[in-house]
Design a protein around this motif. Structure first.
Motif, PDB file in Angstrom:
ATOM      1  N   THR A 124     -46.044 -66.815  -9.578  1.00  0.00           N
ATOM      2  CA  THR A 124     -45.466 -65.938  -8.566  1.00  0.00           C
ATOM      3  C   THR A 124     -45.899 -64.499  -8.811  1.00  0.00           C
ATOM      4  OG1 THR A 124     -43.565 -67.408  -8.351  1.00  0.00           O
ATOM      5  CG2 THR A 124     -43.323 -65.164  -7.499  1.00  0.00           C
ATOM      6  N   PRO A 125     -46.655 -63.913  -7.877  1.00  0.00           N
ATOM      7  CA  PRO A 125     -47.043 -62.503  -8.021  1.00  0.00           C
ATOM      8  C   PRO A 125     -45.807 -61.608  -8.110  1.00  0.00           C
ATOM      9  CG  PRO A 125     -48.253 -63.560  -6.231  1.00  0.00           C
ATOM     10  CD  PRO A 125     -47.182 -64.521  -6.658  1.00  0.00           C
ATOM     11  N   GLY A 126     -45.913 -60.584  -8.952  1.00  0.00           N
ATOM     12  CA  GLY A 126     -44.818 -59.634  -9.100  1.00  0.00           C
ATOM     13  C   GLY A 126     -43.856 -59.962 -10.229  1.00  0.00           C
ATOM     14  N   ILE A 127     -43.974 -61.136 -10.806  1.00  0.00           N
ATOM     15  CA  ILE A 127     -43.141 -61.499 -11.953  1.00  0.00           C
ATOM     16  C   ILE A 127     -43.969 -61.266 -13.210  1.00  0.00           C
ATOM     17  CG2 ILE A 127     -41.937 -63.363 -13.167  1.00  0.00           C
ATOM     18  CD1 ILE A 127     -40.497 -62.506 -10.627  1.00  0.00           C
ATOM     19  N   GLN A 128     -43.462 -60.438 -14.094  1.00  0.00           N
ATOM     20  CA  GLN A 128     -44.165 -60.141 -15.336  1.00  0.00           C
ATOM     21  C   GLN A 128     -43.424 -60.824 -16.474  1.00  0.00           C
ATOM     22  OE1 GLN A 128     -44.283 -55.996 -16.510  1.00  0.00           O
ATOM     23  NE2 GLN A 128     -46.331 -56.287 -17.313  1.00  0.00           N
ATOM     24  N   LEU A 129     -44.102 -61.720 -17.161  1.00  0.00           N
ATOM     25  CA  LEU A 129     -43.484 -62.446 -18.259  1.00  0.00           C
ATOM     26  C   LEU A 129     -43.709 -61.724 -19.579  1.00  0.00           C
ATOM     27  CD1 LEU A 129     -44.339 -66.108 -17.249  1.00  0.00           C
ATOM     28  CD2 LEU A 129     -42.251 -64.813 -16.850  1.00  0.00           C
ATOM     29  N   ARG A 130     -42.703 -61.848 -20.412  1.00  0.00           N
ATOM     30  CA  ARG A 130     -42.739 -61.219 -21.725  1.00  0.00           C
ATOM     31  C   ARG A 130     -42.284 -62.241 -22.761  1.00  0.00           C
ATOM     32  NH1 ARG A 130     -41.064 -57.441 -18.062  1.00  0.00           N
ATOM     33  NH2 ARG A 130     -42.156 -55.467 -18.106  1.00  0.00           N
ATOM     34  N   ALA A 131     -42.309 -61.845 -24.012  1.00  0.00           N
ATOM     35  CA  ALA A 131     -41.875 -62.740 -25.095  1.00  0.00           C
ATOM     36  C   ALA A 131     -40.439 -63.213 -24.877  1.00  0.00           C
ATOM     37  CB  ALA A 131     -42.010 -62.035 -26.445  1.00  0.00           C
ATOM     38  N   GLY A 136     -15.251 -59.148 -13.496  1.00  0.00           N
ATOM     39  CA  GLY A 136     -14.906 -57.732 -13.492  1.00  0.00           C
ATOM     40  C   GLY A 136     -16.087 -56.789 -13.412  1.00  0.00           C
ATOM     41  N   ILE A 137     -17.262 -57.290 -13.062  1.00  0.00           N
ATOM     42  CA  ILE A 137     -18.467 -56.466 -12.973  1.00  0.00           C
ATOM     43  C   ILE A 137     -18.711 -56.129 -11.508  1.00  0.00           C
ATOM     44  CG2 ILE A 137     -20.931 -56.317 -13.497  1.00  0.00           C
ATOM     45  CD1 ILE A 137     -19.092 -56.585 -15.997  1.00  0.00           C
ATOM     46  N   ALA A 138     -18.529 -54.847 -11.161  1.00  0.00           N
ATOM     47  CA  ALA A 138     -18.654 -54.425  -9.765  1.00  0.00           C
ATOM     48  C   ALA A 138     -20.008 -53.788  -9.453  1.00  0.00           C
ATOM     49  CB  ALA A 138     -17.537 -53.434  -9.424  1.00  0.00           C
ATOM     50  N   LYS A 139     -20.688 -53.292 -10.461  1.00  0.00           N
ATOM     51  CA  LYS A 139     -21.963 -52.591 -10.239  1.00  0.00           C
ATOM     52  C   LYS A 139     -23.083 -53.356 -10.925  1.00  0.00           C
ATOM     53  CE  LYS A 139     -24.137 -48.059 -10.751  1.00  0.00           C
ATOM     54  NZ  LYS A 139     -23.928 -46.668 -11.162  1.00  0.00           N
ATOM     55  N   SER A 140     -24.182 -53.542 -10.207  1.00  0.00           N
ATOM     56  CA  SER A 140     -25.324 -54.248 -10.778  1.00  0.00           C
ATOM     57  C   SER A 140     -26.606 -53.487 -10.533  1.00  0.00           C
ATOM     58  CB  SER A 140     -25.449 -55.654 -10.183  1.00  0.00           C
ATOM     59  OG  SER A 140     -24.394 -56.472 -10.603  1.00  0.00           O
ATOM     60  N   HIS A 141     -27.589 -53.762 -11.384  1.00  0.00           N
ATOM     61  CA  HIS A 141     -28.909 -53.153 -11.284  1.00  0.00           C
ATOM     62  C   HIS A 141     -29.971 -54.240 -11.224  1.00  0.00           C
ATOM     63  CE1 HIS A 141     -27.318 -49.216 -12.313  1.00  0.00           C
ATOM     64  NE2 HIS A 141     -26.812 -49.692 -13.428  1.00  0.00           N
ATOM     65  N   VAL A 142     -31.073 -53.901 -10.586  1.00  0.00           N
ATOM     66  CA  VAL A 142     -32.261 -54.740 -10.626  1.00  0.00           C
ATOM     67  C   VAL A 142     -33.434 -53.809 -10.871  1.00  0.00           C
ATOM     68  CG1 VAL A 142     -32.602 -54.706  -8.109  1.00  0.00           C
ATOM     69  CG2 VAL A 142     -33.590 -56.538  -9.451  1.00  0.00           C
ATOM     70  N   PHE A 143     -34.316 -54.190 -11.763  1.00  0.00           N
ATOM     71  CA  PHE A 143     -35.509 -53.402 -12.054  1.00  0.00           C
ATOM     72  C   PHE A 143     -36.683 -54.082 -11.357  1.00  0.00           C
ATOM     73  CE2 PHE A 143     -32.662 -52.770 -15.674  1.00  0.00           C
ATOM     74  CZ  PHE A 143     -32.527 -51.389 -15.627  1.00  0.00           C
ATOM     75  N   VAL A 144     -37.428 -53.309 -10.573  1.00  0.00           N
ATOM     76  CA  VAL A 144     -38.542 -53.861  -9.801  1.00  0.00           C
ATOM     77  C   VAL A 144     -39.815 -53.125 -10.206  1.00  0.00           C
ATOM     78  CG1 VAL A 144     -39.429 -54.347  -7.491  1.00  0.00           C
ATOM     79  CG2 VAL A 144     -36.953 -54.317  -7.892  1.00  0.00           C
ATOM     80  N   LEU A 145     -40.846 -53.874 -10.519  1.00  0.00           N
ATOM     81  CA  LEU A 145     -42.113 -53.280 -10.926  1.00  0.00           C
ATOM     82  C   LEU A 145     -42.814 -52.622  -9.751  1.00  0.00           C
ATOM     83  CD1 LEU A 145     -43.446 -56.226 -13.115  1.00  0.00           C
ATOM     84  CD2 LEU A 145     -42.504 -54.063 -13.929  1.00  0.00           C
ATOM     85  N   ASP A 146     -43.418 -51.462  -9.996  1.00  0.00           N
ATOM     86  CA  ASP A 146     -44.222 -50.806  -8.958  1.00  0.00           C
ATOM     87  C   ASP A 146     -45.358 -51.710  -8.491  1.00  0.00           C
ATOM     88  OD1 ASP A 146     -42.771 -48.432  -8.823  1.00  0.00           O
ATOM     89  OD2 ASP A 146     -43.971 -47.461 -10.372  1.00  0.00           O
ATOM     90  N   ALA A 147     -45.812 -52.587  -9.365  1.00  0.00           N
ATOM     91  CA  ALA A 147     -46.928 -53.479  -9.045  1.00  0.00           C
ATOM     92  C   ALA A 147     -46.485 -54.704  -8.237  1.00  0.00           C
ATOM     93  CB  ALA A 147     -47.614 -53.938 -10.325  1.00  0.00           C
ATOM     94  N   ALA A 148     -45.256 -54.696  -7.737  1.00  0.00           N
ATOM     95  CA  ALA A 148     -44.725 -55.820  -6.960  1.00  0.00           C
ATOM     96  C   ALA A 148     -44.284 -55.330  -5.583  1.00  0.00           C
ATOM     97  CB  ALA A 148     -43.562 -56.463  -7.705  1.00  0.00           C
ATOM     98  N   PRO A 149     -45.242 -55.040  -4.688  1.00  0.00           N
ATOM     99  CA  PRO A 149     -44.887 -54.453  -3.391  1.00  0.00           C
ATOM    100  C   PRO A 149     -43.970 -55.322  -2.534  1.00  0.00           C
ATOM    101  CG  PRO A 149     -47.207 -55.076  -3.440  1.00  0.00           C
ATOM    102  CD  PRO A 149     -46.674 -55.239  -4.838  1.00  0.00           C
ATOM    103  N   GLN A 150     -44.111 -56.640  -2.590  1.00  0.00           N
ATOM    104  CA  GLN A 150     -43.216 -57.487  -1.796  1.00  0.00           C
ATOM    105  C   GLN A 150     -41.788 -57.399  -2.314  1.00  0.00           C
ATOM    106  OE1 GLN A 150     -45.306 -61.322  -1.922  1.00  0.00           O
ATOM    107  NE2 GLN A 150     -45.604 -61.128   0.291  1.00  0.00           N
ATOM    108  N   ALA A 151     -41.632 -57.360  -3.622  1.00  0.00           N
ATOM    109  CA  ALA A 151     -40.301 -57.235  -4.202  1.00  0.00           C
ATOM    110  C   ALA A 151     -39.699 -55.870  -3.879  1.00  0.00           C
ATOM    111  CB  ALA A 151     -40.356 -57.453  -5.708  1.00  0.00           C
ATOM    112  N   LEU A 152     -40.503 -54.822  -3.960  1.00  0.00           N
ATOM    113  CA  LEU A 152     -40.010 -53.487  -3.607  1.00  0.00           C
ATOM    114  C   LEU A 152     -39.537 -53.457  -2.160  1.00  0.00           C
ATOM    115  CD1 LEU A 152     -42.715 -51.310  -5.373  1.00  0.00           C
ATOM    116  CD2 LEU A 152     -40.270 -51.351  -5.920  1.00  0.00           C
ATOM    117  N   ALA A 153     -40.309 -54.024  -1.254  1.00  0.00           N
ATOM    118  CA  ALA A 153     -39.924 -54.056   0.162  1.00  0.00           C
ATOM    119  C   ALA A 153     -38.645 -54.857   0.356  1.00  0.00           C
ATOM    120  CB  ALA A 153     -41.061 -54.640   1.000  1.00  0.00           C
ATOM    121  N   PHE A 154     -38.521 -55.974  -0.341  1.00  0.00           N
ATOM    122  CA  PHE A 154     -37.321 -56.807  -0.238  1.00  0.00           C
ATOM    123  C   PHE A 154     -36.081 -56.005  -0.618  1.00  0.00           C
ATOM    124  CE2 PHE A 154     -34.123 -59.478  -2.249  1.00  0.00           C
ATOM    125  CZ  PHE A 154     -33.888 -60.433  -1.272  1.00  0.00           C
ATOM    126  N   TRP A 155     -36.113 -55.358  -1.794  1.00  0.00           N
ATOM    127  CA  TRP A 155     -34.935 -54.636  -2.261  1.00  0.00           C
ATOM    128  C   TRP A 155     -34.665 -53.381  -1.443  1.00  0.00           C
ATOM    129  CZ3 TRP A 155     -31.321 -56.917  -4.820  1.00  0.00           C
ATOM    130  CH2 TRP A 155     -31.636 -58.028  -5.589  1.00  0.00           C
TER     131      TRP A 155
END
Length: 141
Positions: free
Chosen positions: A21-28, A100-119
């Motif tokens: 899947t483009p835009g997903i960066q895998l790490r250790a 009890g968690i009301a606020k959430s974050h998502v980190f989106v890579l600049d190199a993932a234009p479809q994900a940026l547009a989605f969010w």
């Protein structure tokens, strides 16, 4: 469409889906052992969608006691525009709210234009321009 919790036995299939899947960066941290530890620390928060026994979407989620963190949201390209991502997001946010968690974050890579547009198009989500993220990786010294 069947929505269910992610289990350690899903790792291999998820890893294949993430890799193609483009835009997903895998790490250790996406390897099997850290993946299982993440699920154990955040029980019931990571979800996937299956169709005919095949995983077509997923969303990993956890929290630090104050804020939720959404990671690796993806829907197989052949299954997009059907509300799968929205269903995953809504279900995960409801589960976080129940803890009890009301606020959430998502980190989106600049190199993932479809994900940026989605969010950027998601109602209720706003792009932050007031912070920068710094990361470190602990090395064996």
């Amino acid at each position: 469409m069947q929505l269910r919790e992610v289990s350690p036995s899903d790792h291999a299939a998820l890893h294949v889906l993430w890799m193609r899947t483009p835009g997903i960066q895998l790490r250790a941290e996406d390897a099997y052992v850290p993946f299982c530890a993440y699920l154990a620390r955040n029980p019931g928060l990571s979800l996937l969608v299956e169709e005919e026994g095949t995983i077509v979407g997923c969303l990993l989620a956890g929290h630090d006691g104050r804020r939720g963190y959404l990671q690796h949201l993806l829907v197989d390209p052949s299954c997009r525009q059907r509300g799968i991502a929205t269903a995953l997001i809504e279900a995960v946010l409801a589960r976080l709210a129940a803890q009890g968690i009301a606020k959430s974050h998502v980190f989106v890579l600049d190199a993932a234009p479809q994900a940026l547009a989605f969010w950027r198009a998601r109602a209720g989500w706003s792009e932050r321009e007031d912070i920068r993220v710094f990361s470190t990786v602990e090395c064996n010294r």
